[in-house]
Design an enzyme around this catalytic site. Structure first.
Site, PDB file in Angstrom:
ATOM      1  N   GLY A   1       0.761  -1.247   0.000  1.00  0.00           N
ATOM      2  CA  GLY A   1       0.000   0.000   0.000  1.00  0.00           C
ATOM      3  C   GLY A   1       0.784   1.286   0.000  1.00  0.00           C
ATOM      4  O   GLY A   1       0.191   2.366  -0.145  1.00  0.00           O
TER       5      GLY A   1
ATOM      6  N   PRO B   1       4.421  -5.159  -0.952  1.00  0.00           N
ATOM      7  CA  PRO B   1       4.310  -3.979  -1.819  1.00  0.00           C
ATOM      8  C   PRO B   1       4.071  -4.381  -3.272  1.00  0.00           C
ATOM      9  O   PRO B   1       4.638  -5.370  -3.750  1.00  0.00           O
ATOM     10  CB  PRO B   1       5.673  -3.299  -1.669  1.00  0.00           C
ATOM     11  CG  PRO B   1       6.612  -4.399  -1.305  1.00  0.00           C
ATOM     12  CD  PRO B   1       5.817  -5.427  -0.549  1.00  0.00           C
TER      13      PRO B   1
ATOM     14  N   ARG C   1       2.453  -1.573  -5.892  1.00  0.00           N
ATOM     15  CA  ARG C   1       2.549  -0.319  -6.635  1.00  0.00           C
ATOM     16  C   ARG C   1       3.940   0.314  -6.539  1.00  0.00           C
ATOM     17  O   ARG C   1       4.472   0.796  -7.524  1.00  0.00           O
ATOM     18  CB  ARG C   1       1.509   0.666  -6.085  1.00  0.00           C
ATOM     19  CG  ARG C   1       1.356   1.929  -6.914  1.00  0.00           C
ATOM     20  CD  ARG C   1       0.451   2.942  -6.196  1.00  0.00           C
ATOM     21  NE  ARG C   1      -0.821   2.382  -5.825  1.00  0.00           N
ATOM     22  CZ  ARG C   1      -1.925   2.410  -6.576  1.00  0.00           C
ATOM     23  NH1 ARG C   1      -1.896   2.983  -7.742  1.00  0.00           N
ATOM     24  NH2 ARG C   1      -3.042   1.867  -6.148  1.00  0.00           N
TER      25      ARG C   1
ATOM     26  N   TYR D   1     -10.192   5.568 -11.405  1.00  0.00           N
ATOM     27  CA  TYR D   1      -9.821   6.158 -10.109  1.00  0.00           C
ATOM     28  C   TYR D   1      -9.606   7.665 -10.216  1.00  0.00           C
ATOM     29  O   TYR D   1      -9.023   8.249  -9.300  1.00  0.00           O
ATOM     30  CB  TYR D   1      -8.503   5.550  -9.606  1.00  0.00           C
ATOM     31  CG  TYR D   1      -8.444   4.045  -9.563  1.00  0.00           C
ATOM     32  CD1 TYR D   1      -9.234   3.315  -8.659  1.00  0.00           C
ATOM     33  CD2 TYR D   1      -7.580   3.341 -10.390  1.00  0.00           C
ATOM     34  CE1 TYR D   1      -9.155   1.926  -8.606  1.00  0.00           C
ATOM     35  CE2 TYR D   1      -7.503   1.950 -10.343  1.00  0.00           C
ATOM     36  CZ  TYR D   1      -8.292   1.257  -9.452  1.00  0.00           C
ATOM     37  OH  TYR D   1      -8.205  -0.112  -9.406  1.00  0.00           O
TER      38      TYR D   1
ATOM     39  N   CYS E   1     -15.129   4.547 -27.875  1.00  0.00           N
ATOM     40  CA  CYS E   1     -16.399   5.266 -27.995  1.00  0.00           C
ATOM     41  C   CYS E   1     -17.054   5.529 -26.644  1.00  0.00           C
ATOM     42  O   CYS E   1     -18.141   5.019 -26.355  1.00  0.00           O
ATOM     43  CB  CYS E   1     -17.332   4.479 -28.901  1.00  0.00           C
ATOM     44  SG  CYS E   1     -16.514   4.070 -30.445  1.00  0.00           S
TER      45      CYS E   1
ATOM     46  N   TYR F   1      -0.889  -1.594 -12.006  1.00  0.00           N
ATOM     47  CA  TYR F   1      -2.326  -1.516 -12.294  1.00  0.00           C
ATOM     48  C   TYR F   1      -2.559  -0.875 -13.677  1.00  0.00           C
ATOM     49  O   TYR F   1      -3.516  -0.147 -13.886  1.00  0.00           O
ATOM     50  CB  TYR F   1      -3.071  -0.779 -11.163  1.00  0.00           C
ATOM     51  CG  TYR F   1      -2.757  -1.388  -9.808  1.00  0.00           C
ATOM     52  CD1 TYR F   1      -3.276  -2.630  -9.468  1.00  0.00           C
ATOM     53  CD2 TYR F   1      -1.899  -0.757  -8.914  1.00  0.00           C
ATOM     54  CE1 TYR F   1      -2.942  -3.233  -8.260  1.00  0.00           C
ATOM     55  CE2 TYR F   1      -1.567  -1.351  -7.695  1.00  0.00           C
ATOM     56  CZ  TYR F   1      -2.091  -2.584  -7.374  1.00  0.00           C
ATOM     57  OH  TYR F   1      -1.763  -3.179  -6.194  1.00  0.00           O
TER      58      TYR F   1
HETATM   59  C1  LIG Z   1      -3.400  -4.929  -3.521  1.00  0.00           C
HETATM   60  C2  LIG Z   1      -2.783  -5.589  -2.352  1.00  0.00           C
HETATM   61  C3  LIG Z   1      -1.444  -5.346  -2.034  1.00  0.00           C
HETATM   62  C4  LIG Z   1      -0.575  -4.374  -2.782  1.00  0.00           C
HETATM   63  O1  LIG Z   1      -0.979  -3.053  -2.665  1.00  0.00           O
HETATM   64  P1  LIG Z   1      -0.059  -1.905  -3.304  1.00  0.00           P
HETATM   65  O2  LIG Z   1      -0.792  -0.661  -3.043  1.00  0.00           O
HETATM   66  O3  LIG Z   1       0.073  -2.196  -4.758  1.00  0.00           O
HETATM   67  O4  LIG Z   1       1.263  -1.949  -2.618  1.00  0.00           O
HETATM   68  C5  LIG Z   1      -0.891  -6.039  -0.978  1.00  0.00           C
HETATM   69  N1  LIG Z   1      -1.626  -6.927  -0.256  1.00  0.00           N
HETATM   70  C6  LIG Z   1      -2.919  -7.187  -0.542  1.00  0.00           C
HETATM   71  C7  LIG Z   1      -3.656  -8.159   0.275  1.00  0.00           C
HETATM   72  C8  LIG Z   1      -3.533  -6.519  -1.591  1.00  0.00           C
HETATM   73  O5  LIG Z   1      -4.819  -6.771  -1.864  1.00  0.00           O
END
Ligand SMILES: *Cc1c(COP(=O)(O)O)cnc(C)c1O
Length: 421
Positions: A239, A276, A278, A318, A346, A375
């Site tokens: 996250g 991690p 993203r 988003y 379209c 993503y």
């Molecule tokens: C999506 C997700 C992640 C990764 O989140 P990022 O924001 O890409 O780092 C990690 N663990 C779980 C359980 C997720 O669903």
């Protein structure tokens, strides 16, 4: 530092001119940098130095096997959220004991495949799932290592579609119910309780929600140990956010995050896992697209690209911002003008940016969407029967197509006509 830099007036991916790849592959395509993927993995690995740990890349962010293998060769584990991702990680050579299985809706066949192929742990999200895992493990003569994903009821202060740690979200078990669920788990014959899991959301730009969540996990660890459970692994989710614009303030660094983990959880002497996605892949990838037309509208000019919302859905889904840069470096101080930057699909939702200031561009010019590695390709579709966007990986002065663009026949021949037609 992401290894997509201008050099001699044009954009490079590491040591390869982006325009050369576009000439060889055609547009649009995703382009990843090995050096950036490596650097981001190392930042996390270093941040947890001194603690027993595993960085399990959340492969849903970008799941091409070439990316998985690049990271696995550095020592990464994988966090998977479906049977397909599990199979893909295995196909890329990741051993089962380095694969963590997350997700709210694991099916029986997915659970069985993971138990048969080997699994580091299941992160369990509900009591019914716990029973099913135990039953299947027992039938196979195995015990399944599990953590319970707890929902700490913390506001991650991120986009609503990617917040997962509030009580109203579908994820995990309310932390207040956790002790009862662990007590239940300990009685199940197919279950080996090894730890706790938490993941509060994506694109977090502040460490404060992590701190709140991890302090709750620390407290729960002590309680569960007092209840007699051998809590020895903490999976702290993913996250951590990335900068999507170069002007906005910098999100926390992996090293700050690592220091927070040590401060809140270090005394518990648990093995630490993080997931991690993203931050590893996001700034390690760009989407390269070509201008098809410049269309003069009423009061605005449209840049119509050959890339579209089916290739990169984040702006539509988003309201995400991506910096979009010309592949030929604008001369410093060049005059800029506003464009609405759109794809050919379209739908009015197929809009990447409105009133974006860009140097003057013409049909045929190449542009790059920055921060598109996570993503991006994984969420692409063939909407409008547009071929699934290809992927390319650069490393030093080399590049390779890591997913080909399908031709029309390949797409069309997936349909079958029933016998009555
Ligand atoms: C999506 C997700 C992640 C990764 O989140 P990022 O924001 O890409 O780092 C990690 N663990 C779980 C359980 C997720 O669903």
């Amino acid at each position: 530092m992401d290894h997509f830099l201008y050099r001699d007036g044009e954009l490079y991916a590491e040591d390869v001119p982006v325009a050369d790849i576009a000439a060889a592959v055609g547009t649009p395509f995703y382009l990843y940098s090995t050096a950036t993927l490596t650097r981001h993995f190392q930042l996390f690995d270093d941040a947890l130095d001194g603690m027993e740990h595993m960085v399990c890349y959340a492969m849903k962010a970008a799941s091409n096997q070439a990316i998985l293998k690049t990271l696995a060769d550095l020592g990464a584990g994988m966090d998977v959220v479906s049977g397909g991702e599990y199979a893909r990680a295995k196909a890329a050579g990741v051993p089962g004991d380095r694969i963590v299985f997350s997700g709210v809706g694991k099916t029986r066949s997915e659970i069985r495949a993971a138990l048969e192929g080997g699994i580091r742990q299941f992160n369990v999200e509900s009591e019914p799932e716990l029973f099913v895992i135990s039953e299947i493990a027992e039938s196979l003569g195995k015990t399944a290592p599990i953590t319970v994903r707890v929902n700490p009821d913390v506001d991650a202060k991120t986009h609503a579609k990617i917040a997962t740690g509030k009580s109203e979200n579908k994820f995990g078990i309310p932390i207040a119910k956790a002790r009862a669920v662990y007590a239940e788990a300990a009685t199940l014959p197919g279950i080996d309780v090894i730890g706790i899991d938490v993941h509060i959301g994506s694109q977090l730009t502040d460490l404060a929600p992590y701190e709140l969540a991890y302090l709750k996990v620390a407290e729960l660890t002590e309680q569960l140990r007092a209840d007699g459970h051998d809590i020895r692994r903490l999976d702290l989710g993913g996250g951590l956010g990335i900068p999507y614009t170069r002007s906005n303030e910098a999100p926390p660094l992996p090293s700050d995050y690592g220091a927070l983990i040590k401060r809140t959880l270090g005394h518990l002497d648990c093995e630490i896992e993080i997931e991690p996605g993203r931050l590893i892949a996001g700034n390690a990838g760009i989407l390269v697209s070509r201008v098809i037309y410049v269309k003069e509208g009423e009061g605005r000019n449209f840049l119509i690209l050959d890339g579209a919302m089916n290739d990169l859905i984040r702006p539509a889904m988003y309201d995400a911002h991506h910096d979009i840069v010309p592949v030929v470096e604008p001369v410093p101080g060049a005059e800029q003008q506003p464009y609405d930057i759109v794809g050919p699909v379209c739908e009015s939702g197929d809009t990447f940016a409105r009133n974006r200031m860009m140097p003057p561009l013409q049909a045929g010019d190449l542009v790059a969407f920055r921060s598109a590695g996570a993503y991006g390709a994984v969420m692409a579709s063939e909407y409008n029967t547009r071929p699934l966007v290809p992927e390319v990986l650069a490393k030093g002065d080399q590049f390779a197509v890591i997913r080909e663009r399908p031709d029309f026949d390949e797409i069309i021949n997936r349909d079958t006509i029933p016998p009555w037609l």
